[in-house]
Design a protein around this motif. Structure first.
Motif, short mmCIF file in Angstrom:
data_model
loop_
_atom_site.label_atom_id
_atom_site.label_comp_id
_atom_site.label_asym_id
_atom_site.label_seq_id
_atom_site.Cartn_x
_atom_site.Cartn_y
_atom_site.Cartn_z
N SER A 162 -58.38 -53.45 -56.44
CA SER A 162 -59.24 -54.29 -55.86
C SER A 162 -59.90 -53.63 -54.65
CB SER A 162 -58.29 -55.59 -55.35
OG SER A 162 -59.25 -56.18 -54.22
N PHE A 163 -61.19 -53.55 -54.90
CA PHE A 163 -61.88 -53.13 -53.84
C PHE A 163 -61.87 -53.97 -52.27
CE2 PHE A 163 -65.46 -50.87 -51.64
CZ PHE A 163 -66.13 -52.11 -50.96
N TRP A 164 -61.85 -55.29 -52.66
CA TRP A 164 -61.52 -56.15 -51.30
C TRP A 164 -60.35 -55.86 -50.53
CZ3 TRP A 164 -66.24 -57.50 -50.69
CH2 TRP A 164 -66.98 -57.70 -51.98
N PHE A 189 -75.35 -56.53 -50.65
CA PHE A 189 -73.99 -56.83 -50.03
C PHE A 189 -73.88 -56.14 -48.64
CE2 PHE A 189 -69.72 -57.44 -49.11
CZ PHE A 189 -69.15 -56.33 -48.80
N PRO A 244 -67.80 -52.51 -56.65
CA PRO A 244 -67.06 -53.76 -57.20
C PRO A 244 -67.41 -54.49 -58.26
CG PRO A 244 -67.52 -53.57 -54.74
CD PRO A 244 -68.05 -52.34 -55.17
N PHE A 252 -73.36 -58.05 -45.35
CA PHE A 252 -72.10 -57.42 -44.49
C PHE A 252 -72.21 -56.94 -43.29
CE2 PHE A 252 -67.47 -57.22 -44.73
CZ PHE A 252 -67.09 -56.06 -43.92
N LEU A 277 -61.04 -53.02 -48.67
CA LEU A 277 -62.08 -53.38 -47.42
C LEU A 277 -61.04 -54.22 -46.48
CD1 LEU A 277 -65.03 -53.34 -46.73
CD2 LEU A 277 -65.15 -55.53 -47.41
N LEU A 278 -60.25 -54.92 -46.91
CA LEU A 278 -59.49 -55.57 -45.75
C LEU A 278 -58.36 -54.73 -44.89
CD1 LEU A 278 -58.99 -58.55 -44.64
CD2 LEU A 278 -57.02 -59.03 -46.40
N TYR A 292 -75.26 -54.16 -54.73
CA TYR A 292 -74.28 -53.63 -53.73
C TYR A 292 -74.81 -53.36 -52.43
CZ TYR A 292 -70.36 -51.15 -51.32
OH TYR A 292 -69.46 -51.08 -50.15
#
Lengths: 316, 285, 394
Positions: free
Chosen positions: B55-57, B139, B119, B143, B60-61, B136
Motif C-alpha cells: 500500500s502506497f498510502w 494528486f 498508486p 496534496f 505515505l503515512l 498522480y
C-alpha cells in the motif's frame, strides 16, 4: 601564551616531518599522498584568510580553484605557454575571478554572502560543464595536462614534481605568514571581530574584504593548477560546490583562524580517506562519523588540541 | 493551458521538497545540509513499506514518521551539543550526517535501484485542455496545497506555532515563560525531517529510488528557500510557484536555458532582495 | 615495425635515465598480477560498479585465479563517480605496481584514467563507458575498449526506426557533449532514410521532471520517441511517460534506455520500450551458456550487461596475455591490439588496431514480461546487427 608557542612548534614539526619523509622514502604512495595534501593545504591556507581571519564564509572557492586549473591547462595545451607563466596566469585568473565574484557577493554579508558565493560558483560549474564546453571540454574535461619543463628536470617523475610542489607550498606558506602578521592581517582580524567598530576606526572594511578575497583567489588558482598537473586532468568537478564543501571541512577540522591548523586538517582528511577506503566500502560513512565527533568535541579542530583555545586578538 | 497545470504540479512538488528546509532554517537558524539525505531516506523507507504491505498510502503515512524519529535523534545527539557555538558547527554536523545517512542506506538496501509504482487510483491520465495529465500529478497539486495550508495553520494560527515562533525569536524569554526550548527545537527539527521524507515518498512514483537522489534535489530546495526567504513558509509557496511556472515555460520554449535561468533568478534575488522576493520583515509563516 | 622499435628504445632510455634504482628493480617479474579496479561503488552508479566487479572476479575465478603462473590480485577502489578521486586512487595503486587498470564507469573518470595510463604506460581496459572519444584514431596506446560505443548504438537506433517503419521521431536528449553528438548523428542518418525529426528537446543531466517535454511529445504527431539519455534519466523519463500512457500509441526507444536493472527500476511502464542491449544472458552460444551458469551459481541471479561485458573483456585480455607468455607491457599491447576473440559471450569480437575499439555485433531488444526464473521484466532480443553493418572502416 607558552602553550600556544609550544603547540605551534609541535604542529610545525609534524608538518615538517610530513614534508621531508617523501624525499627519503622511495615508495610512491607517500609521494602521491603528500603531494595531494600540500596542494589542498595551499588551497586551504588561502581559503582560511577569508574564512578564519576575515570571518567570511565562502562557498564559492571551488570556482577559483577550478578556474586556475583551467587557466593552466588551456594556456599550456592550446597556446603552448610555458608552465611557470601558466602558473602565474592561474594565480592571476584566480585573483581576478575572486574580484569579480566579490563585486556581486560583497554587497551582502554573513549567510547571504555564503549562499551567493555558492550560487555564483555553481553557475560557473554549469557554464563550464555545458555552455562553454568548446573551451572546457564539457563534463568530460581535458586530459593531458603537462608537468613543468624546467632546467631539463623530468617532472613526470613524481618525486621531482613533489619537490616543485614543496617549493611552491613553502613560498605560499611564508607569504601567508607574513601577511597574517602584517598590519593588513591585523586589520582583517579587526574586521572579523567587529566590522562596525573597524569602520569607525577608519578602516575601509569593504576594500579590506575585497583584498582578502583576491589574495585567497590567487592561492586557490595556483593550487588548482598544481592539482590539474598532478593528475594530468581537469574537469568541471573541480568547480562543483562539493569541492568548496571539502575545503571548508578540512579547514574547520584543522582549526580555522590558525596558520598551520588547516594544513593538518587537510592531512587528516586525506589520510582518513586513503586508509579507510582500503578497509571498508562504507568508508565515507565512517569519515562522516569522525567529522561529527570532531565537530562536537573539538572546539577549534586539531589546532585546539595543540595550542588551546584562541583568544580574539593576536592569533598566528 | 496545460502548461499551467503542469507548472502547478512542478511547483507543489518543489514546495513539498523545500518546506522542511525553510522551516528548520527559519525556526532553528540551521541550514540543514542533510535535507537531501533525509528526503532519500524517506523514499527508501517508503519503498520498504510499500514493498511489504503493497500500500502506497501506508508508506505515505508511516515513512515520514520514522524519518522524523531519525531527525529527532540527530538533533538530540549532535546538534544540541553545539547549539551554543557558531552556526557553522551545526552546518558541518549536517554535512557529516549526509555521509552517514548515505552509507547507512547503502548498507540496508544495497546498490539496486528501487521502484514504487504509481498508486492504483492514479494510474489513468486525465484529459484536460487537450493534454493527457497524469492524475498522480493532480494528486501532488492537491496534496501539496493541503500540506502548505496545514503548515500555515500550524505555524501562524495554532498554539504550537506560537510556542515555536516564540522559542525561535527569543529563546531565553520563552524559557523563563515555561517553554521547554530544548524540546521545541527537537520537535521542529523532527518536523523538518518529516517534511523532507514526505517529499521523498511523494516523489517515489515519479523518479527512480537510488543512492544519489538526495544530491539532485538539494540545489532546487536551496533555490526555493532563498528566493522565498529563509524561514518564510508563505514565501516558499510563492517561490515554488514562481520557479515551477518559470520551469514549465522554460521547458516549453527553451529547454537548454532552464538551468541558467534558475540560477540567474537566484543570484538576482541574493543581490537585490536577499531576504527573499516575497518576504516581509518578520520570520513568520 | 622499425618505428615502433625506435620508439620503444627511446622510451626505455628515457625511463632508465630518470628512474631511481629501486624502480629499475621493479622491472623484474612481479610477485602477482595486480589489477587496479577503479569503479563507482557509491551513488547512482554504485550498482554498475558492483556488477562489474562480480563479472571481473568471475573471469579470474574461472581460470583458477592465475595468470602467467602468478596469482591474480584485485584492488577495488571507489572513484565516487568523479575524475579526481579516480586518478588519485589509481595513482596510489600504480605506485605499488599494477599490471592492468580496469574502469571506470562514468566516461569522465574513464578519460582521466586513460590519461594516466598513457603517462605511466600501464594497460587500461574499458568495458562500459560508451563515450566515442574514448577510442579515437591513434589515441591512447595502452587503453582498449571491448564494449559498445555510443555511435554503434545510435546506428542500431537508425536501423530499428527503418525496420519498424517509424516515420516521425520526437527526441529528448541529455544536455551533454556525447549525447548531443549522438543525436546529431542519428538525425542526419534518419533524415537520409526519409524519417522526419518532429522535435528535439534538451534536458539537463540528472533532470527529474520531464512532464513538460512529455506533454509536448504526446501532443505531437510523432510515432517514435527517441530518448538519448543515460541510465537514471532514462528510467525517470520512462516512468513519467508511462503515467500519460505514451507507450500506447508511440514507440519509446533509445541507445541504452532499458535492461533488466533499469526495467526493474521503471516498473510496468517499461513494457514495450526498445533499446540497444550491450550484452544479454539469453544469447545462445557455448561461451555464454558456461558464463551464465557459473554466474548464477556464484551470485544467484542472471548477469547484467555490466557484469557480462566486464567478464568478457577481462577474460579476452587474460587469454591474450597468457598466450604471449611474457611480462612485457609492449608485447601485451601489440598482441591485444590485433587479437580476435572467438570465445566471446557475444560470439566474436575483433580488436581494431587503429582505435583500440572492439568490433562486435550489436544487440537490440524490447522489454517484455518474464516468467520465472527470469526476472519480472526482461529484455527479449529482437535483432542482432552484424559488426560490419555498425562499424565503418578505420
Amino acid at each position: 601564551m607558552t602553550r600556544r608557542i609550544i603547540g605551534q612548534a609541535l604542529m610545525g614539526i609534524i608538518i615538517a616531518v610530513m614534508i621531508i619523509v617523501p624525499f627519503f622514502v622511495q615508495d610512491e604512495q607517500w609521494v602521491n599522498l603528500v603531494s595531494l595534501i600540500l596542494i589542498w593545504a595551499l588551497f586551504a591556507i588561502g581559503f582560511d584568510l577569508v574564512f578564519g581571519v576575515t570571518g567570511m564564509l565562502s562557498f564559492g572557492h571551488a570556482a577559483l580553484f577550478g578556474a586556475g586549473g583551467y587557466a593552466l591547462t588551456i594556456l599550456t595545451l592550446s597556446y603552448g605557454v610555458g608552465f611557470i607563466p601558466g602558473l602565474f596566469a592561474a594565480a592571476i585568473v584566480g585573483a581576478v575571478l575572486a574580484y569579480l565574484m566579490g563585486l556581486f557577493a560583497l554587497r551582502v554579508s554573513g549567510l547571504f554572502f555564503a549562499l551567493l558565493t555558492l550560487a555564483l560558483a555553481q553557475m560557473m560549474y554549469i557554464l563550464a560543464s555545458n555552455k562553454l564546453r568548446a573551451i572546457t571540454g564539457g563534463l568530460d574535461g581535458i586530459p593531458g595536462v603537462p608537468r613543468p619543463d624546467l632546467f631539463g628536470i623530468n617532472f613526470y617523475d613524481n618525486h621531482n614534481y613533489y619537490g616543485f610542489i614543496v617549493a611552491v607550498f613553502l613560498i605560499g606558506l611564508a607569504l601567508m605568514a607574513l601577511l597574517r602578521g602584517s598590519p593588513f592581517g591585523r586589520a582583517l582580524r579587526a574586521v572579523q571581530a567587529n566590522d562596525v567598530r573597524a569602520a569607525q576606526l577608519g578602516y575601509n572594511v569593504h576594500s579590506l574584504r575585497q583584498s582578502a578575497f583576491i589574495v585567497s583567489g590567487a592561492y586557490a588558482g595556483v593550487a588548482g593548477a598544481l592539482l590539474a598537473s598532478l593528475i594530468f586532468y581537469i574537469s568541471p568537478q573541480m568547480l562543483h560546490w562539493s569541492t568548496s564543501g571539502d575545503v571548508l571541512i578540512m579547514t574547520v577540522l584543522g582549526g580555522k583562524g590558525t596558520l598551520l591548523g588547516p594544513i593538518l586538517g587537510v592531512a587528516l582528511f586525506e589520510l582518513l580517506k586513503e586508509e579507510l577506503s582500503q578497509i571498508t566500502q562504507y568508508w565515507y560513512g565512517i569519515l562522516g562519523l569522525v567529522f561529527i565527533f570532531a565537530t562536537i568535541f573539538l572546539r577549534n579542530g586539531i589546532a585546539e588540541m595543540f595550542q588551546g583555545d584562541q583568544d580574539e586578538g593576536d592569533m598566528q | 493551458m496545460s502548461i499551467i497545470v503542469i507548472g502547478l504540479s512542478l511547483s507543489f512538488l518543489l514546495f513539498l521538497l523545500a518546506a522542511g528546509l525553510t522551516l528548520i532554517f527559519g525556526m532553528l537558524g540551521v541550514i540543514n545540509f542533510a535535507h537531501g539525505a533525509l528526503y532519500m531516506l524517506g523514499a527508501f523507507v517508503g519503498y520498504q513499506i510499500v514493498h511489504m504491505t503493497g500500500s502506497f498510502w501506508l508508506g505515505l503515512l508511516f515513512a515520514p514518521l520514522i524519518v522524523a524519529c531519525v531527525g529527532a535523534l540527530i538533533e538530540i545527539l549532535a546538534l544540541k551539543q553545539v547549539y551554543d557555538r557558531d552556526h557553522i558547527f551545526q552546518l558541518l554536523l549536517t554535512f557529516g550526517f549526509i555521509l552517514v545517512i548515505d552509507d547507512a542506506t547503502k548498507m540496508i538496501w544495497g546498490f539496486d535501484y528501487k521502484q514504487v509504482p504509481t498508486p492504483e487510483i492514479f494510474m489513468a491520465p486525465i484529459s484536460m485542455f487537450g493534454s493527457q495529465i497524469p492524475s498522480y500529478r493532480l494528486f501532488v497539486i492537491g496534496f501539496g496545497a493541503a500540506v502548505s495550508l496545514a503548515l500555515f495553520l500550524l505555524l501562524d494560527r495554532s498554539k504550537w506555532g506560537m510556542i515555536i515562533r516564540a522559542a525561535s525569536s527569543d529563546p531565553e524569554m520563552a524559557q523563563t515563560l515555561g517553554v521547554n526550548v530544548n524540546r521545541v527545537r527537537t520537535g521542529v527539527f523532527a518536523l523538518g525531517a518529516y517534511l523532507a521524507a514526505l517529499g521523498g515518498v511523494v516523489s517515489a512514483p515519479l523518479v527512480p529510488i537510488e543512492l544519489g537522489m538526495g544530491f539532485s534535489v538539494i540545489i532546487d530546495c536551496f533555490v526555493v528557500v532563498i528566493i522565498g526567504g529563509l524561514g518564510n513558509i508563505r514565501g516558499a509557496i510563492l517561490a515554488s510557484l514562481l520557479l515551477g511556472m518559470t520551469r514549465a515555460a522554460g521547458y516549453t520554449y527553451a529547454t537548454e536555458w532552464v538551468e541558467l535561468l534558475t540560477f540567474a533568478l537566484l543570484i538576482g534575488t541574493l543581490m537585490f532582495r536577499p531576504a527573499g522576493l516575497f518576504s516581509t520583515k518578520g520570520r513568520s509563516a | 615495425m622499425k618505428r615502433r622499435n625506435f620508439l620503444r628504445s627511446a622510451g626505455a632510455l628515457t625511463l632508465a635515465s630518470t628512474l631511481p634504482a629501486p624502480m629499475v628493480l621493479r622491472a623484474a617479474t612481479p610477485e602477482d598480477y595486480h589489477i587496479a579496479g577503479i569503479l563507482s561503488f557509491s551513488g547512482a552508479y554504485g550498482l554498475i560498479g558492483n556488477d562489474m566487479r562480480k563479472g571481473a572476479e568471475l573471469a579470474v575465478a574461472m581460470r583458477g585465479g592465475e595468470l602467467l603462473g602468478k596469482k591474480v590480485r584485485f584492488s577495488w577502489e571507489d572513484d565516487e563517480t568523479k575524475p579526481q578521486p579516480a586518478v588519485q586512487k589509481a595513482s596510489r595503486l600504480l605506485a605499488e605496481g599494477t599490471q592492468l587498470m580496469f574502469g571506470a564507469v562514468s566516461s569522465a573518470s574513464t578519460l582521466a584514467l586513460q590519461s594516466l595510463s598513457t603517462q605511466r604506460k600501464v594497460p587500461h581496459l574499458v568495458t562500459i563507458s560508451a563515450d566515442d572519444s574514448i577510442t579515437k584514431m591513434d589515441g591512447a596506446r595502452y587503453s582498449f575498449r571491448t564494449s559498445n560505443t555510443l555511435a554503434m548504438e545510435m546506428n542500431m537506433c537508425v536501423e530499428f526506426v527503418k525496420k519498424r517503419g517509424i516515420k516521425r521521431v520526437y527526441a529528448v536528449t541529455a544536455d551533454y557533449q556525447a549525447t548531443r553528438s549522438a543525436f546529431d548523428d542519428f538525425a542526419a542518418k534518419a533524415k537520409a532514410a526519409g524519417v522526419e525529426i518532429v522535435g528535439n528537446d534538451f534536458a539537463p543531466l540528472g533532470n527529474r521532471d520531464f512532464s513538460v517535454i512529455i506533454d509536448k511529445m504526446a501532443r505531437s504527431d510523432a510515432d517514435g520517441i527517441l530518448v538519448v539519455a543515460t541510465g537514471n534519466d532514462g528510467v525517470t523519463f520512462c516512468k513519467q511517460a508511462g503515467q500519460v500512457g505514451m507507450g500506447l500509441n508511440k514507440v519509446l526507444f533509445g541507445p541504452v534506455l532499458q535492461d533488466e536493472i533499469f526495467a526493474a527500476a521503471t516498473g510496468e511502464a517499461a513494457l514495450g520500450v526498445n533499446s540497444g542491449v550491450r550484452y544479454h544472458f539469453s544469447l545462445d552460444n557455448p561461451a555464454n551458456a558456461e558464463f551464465v551458469t557459473a554466474y548464477r551459481d556464484a551470485n544467484g541471479d542472471y548477469p547484467s550487461a555490466f557484469a557480462g561485458e566486464a567478464f568478457d573483456g577481462l577474460r579476452w585480455w587474460m587469454d591474450v596475455i597468457e598466450a604471449t607468455d611474457s611480462w612485457d607491457v609492449e608485447t601485451w599491447v601489440d598482441a591485444f591490439e590485433t587479437s580476435v576473440y572467438e570465445n566471446s559471450v557475444e560470439g566474436r569480437k575483433e580488436m581494431r588496431a587503429c582505435d583500440h575499439q572492439a568490433k562486435q555485433v550489436g544487440l537490440w531488444g524490447e522489454v517484455v514480461k518474464g516468467e520465472a526464473p527470469l526476472p519480472d521484466l526482461t529484455m527479449k532480443i529482437t535483432e542482432e546487427f552484424s559488426a560490419n553493418s555498425l562499424f565503418s572502416d578505420c
